[in-house]
Design a protein around this motif. Structure first.
Motif, mmCIF file in Angstrom:
data_model
loop_
_atom_site.group_PDB
_atom_site.id
_atom_site.type_symbol
_atom_site.label_atom_id
_atom_site.label_comp_id
_atom_site.label_asym_id
_atom_site.label_seq_id
_atom_site.Cartn_x
_atom_site.Cartn_y
_atom_site.Cartn_z
ATOM 1 N N PRO A 71 45.481 45.630 50.424
ATOM 2 C CA PRO A 71 44.092 45.105 50.031
ATOM 3 C C PRO A 71 43.185 45.801 50.787
ATOM 4 O O PRO A 71 43.304 47.171 50.859
ATOM 5 N N TRP A 72 41.989 45.973 49.178
ATOM 6 C CA TRP A 72 40.919 47.073 49.496
ATOM 7 C C TRP A 72 40.163 46.444 50.928
ATOM 8 O O TRP A 72 40.272 45.665 51.744
ATOM 9 N N ALA A 73 39.601 48.201 51.255
ATOM 10 C CA ALA A 73 39.106 47.440 52.538
ATOM 11 C C ALA A 73 37.812 46.922 52.525
ATOM 12 O O ALA A 73 37.361 46.649 53.928
ATOM 13 N N LYS A 74 37.527 46.711 51.431
ATOM 14 C CA LYS A 74 36.130 45.510 51.246
ATOM 15 C C LYS A 74 36.476 45.309 50.149
ATOM 16 O O LYS A 74 36.442 45.748 49.096
ATOM 17 N N PRO A 75 36.975 44.179 49.730
ATOM 18 C CA PRO A 75 36.579 44.067 48.604
ATOM 19 C C PRO A 75 35.350 43.017 47.585
ATOM 20 O O PRO A 75 34.600 43.264 48.658
ATOM 21 N N PHE A 76 35.844 43.259 46.073
ATOM 22 C CA PHE A 76 35.339 43.376 45.434
ATOM 23 C C PHE A 76 34.237 41.122 45.619
ATOM 24 O O PHE A 76 35.316 41.066 44.802
ATOM 25 N N SER A 117 35.854 57.452 45.454
ATOM 26 C CA SER A 117 37.397 57.094 45.816
ATOM 27 C C SER A 117 36.690 55.762 46.402
ATOM 28 O O SER A 117 35.644 55.490 47.218
ATOM 29 N N LEU A 118 37.313 54.539 46.701
ATOM 30 C CA LEU A 118 37.393 53.580 48.007
ATOM 31 C C LEU A 118 38.794 53.668 48.444
ATOM 32 O O LEU A 118 39.791 53.764 48.337
ATOM 33 N N ASN A 119 37.654 53.201 49.936
ATOM 34 C CA ASN A 119 39.452 52.587 51.002
ATOM 35 C C ASN A 119 40.291 51.497 50.180
ATOM 36 O O ASN A 119 39.521 50.655 50.617
ATOM 37 N N GLY A 215 48.514 46.973 38.970
ATOM 38 C CA GLY A 215 47.795 45.764 38.996
ATOM 39 C C GLY A 215 46.203 46.056 39.744
ATOM 40 O O GLY A 215 46.716 46.225 41.249
ATOM 41 N N VAL A 216 44.671 45.591 39.292
ATOM 42 C CA VAL A 216 43.899 46.187 40.308
ATOM 43 C C VAL A 216 43.245 44.915 39.908
ATOM 44 O O VAL A 216 43.150 44.896 38.516
ATOM 45 N N ASP A 217 43.440 44.353 41.002
ATOM 46 C CA ASP A 217 42.001 42.892 41.156
ATOM 47 C C ASP A 217 40.291 43.164 42.181
ATOM 48 O O ASP A 217 40.966 43.623 43.251
ATOM 49 N N GLU A 218 40.668 42.150 42.519
ATOM 50 C CA GLU A 218 39.490 41.445 43.686
ATOM 51 C C GLU A 218 39.241 42.582 44.988
ATOM 52 O O GLU A 218 39.011 42.371 45.575
ATOM 53 N N ASP A 219 40.724 41.786 45.430
ATOM 54 C CA ASP A 219 41.801 42.035 46.573
ATOM 55 C C ASP A 219 42.203 42.863 46.860
ATOM 56 O O ASP A 219 42.222 43.646 47.670
ATOM 57 N N GLY A 220 42.645 43.683 45.881
ATOM 58 C CA GLY A 220 43.403 44.871 46.005
ATOM 59 C C GLY A 220 43.972 45.157 44.889
ATOM 60 O O GLY A 220 43.729 45.046 44.043
#
Length: 220
Positions: A71-76, A117-119, A215-220
């Motif tokens: 997951p992203w450290a901070k989701p979209f 970059s995004l963590n 795959g890249v989406d809002e979650d990661g």
């Protein structure tokens, strides 16, 4: 023909050093391709399916998979996702969903591109945005781009970054052999190949296939 006998040293090293499972199969049986496909599907958690067409002259298939999910450290925020225009490398356009968010972050401007970059919870994803008129392929050909010594040192300029990232899934499959031949590697694919550490049976490499899905989406 007779079953191929593999050296015990090779089988032991595969199991002990690479944690590889060893399976005896009949490469003259069309069902073997489906079994290989099932193994790949299972070990990529349903993301890739690859079913080769084995033949009776084949003696070995070496399979390796890598699965990464974070997951992203901070989701979209899903509520900020909206359709916009994405321009392909060939100049054609398509409408795709773009994820959005605004935050303070490190930003670096290199020669002909910007980088940030995004963590992720496991690592991070680096983004490189070419300047207007800069060809993406020429940018990717820069070997130093991914070493990022300058980026690592200079990406301490905290700026307000407006992220607009396409939500996408893409996959590809290709033969690696032409690239290896272009680098001058020919012997393993010829009748002069020496795989005596594997077996007494004459052997050469007939195929190296690479399959990738991202795959890249809002979650990661």
């Amino acid at each position: 023909g007779q079953p191929v006998r593999f050296r015990e040293e090779y089988l032991n090293k595969a199991a002990e050093r690479y944690c590889a499972g060893v399976f005896a199969v009949d490469f003259s049986d069309s069902a073997t391709g489906r079994k290989i496909g099932d193994w790949v599907y299972e070990n990529t958690r349903g993301k890739l399916r690859f079913e080769p067409e084995p033949n009776e002259d084949q003696m070995l298939a070496i399979l390796n998979t890598v699965y990464f999910n974070s997951p992203w450290a901070k989701p979209f925020p899903e509520g900020l996702t909206e359709e916009d225009t994405f321009t392909r490398a060939d100049g054609t356009e398509q409408t795709v969903p773009f994820m959005h968010r605004t935050e303070e972050g490190d930003y670096y401007r290199g020669e002909g591109y910007a980088a940030a970059s995004l963590n992720l919870l496991k690592g991070r994803m680096n983004f490189f945005l070419p300047d207007e008129g800069v060809d993406v392929r020429s940018l990717l050909e820069r070997e130093e781009l991914f070493d990022q010594p300058e980026y690592e040192e200079a990406a301490d300029q905290v700026k307000t970054i407006q992220w607009s990232v396409p939500r996408f899934t893409c996959e590809s499959r290709w033969s690696v052999i032409p690239a290896l031949r272009a680098l001058g590697l020919d012997l393993p694919f010829s009748s002069d190949a020496d795989f005596s550490g594997l077996s007494d049976a004459p052997a050469r490499i007939t195929a190296i296939e690479q399959g990738t899905r991202i795959g890249v989406d809002e979650d990661g």
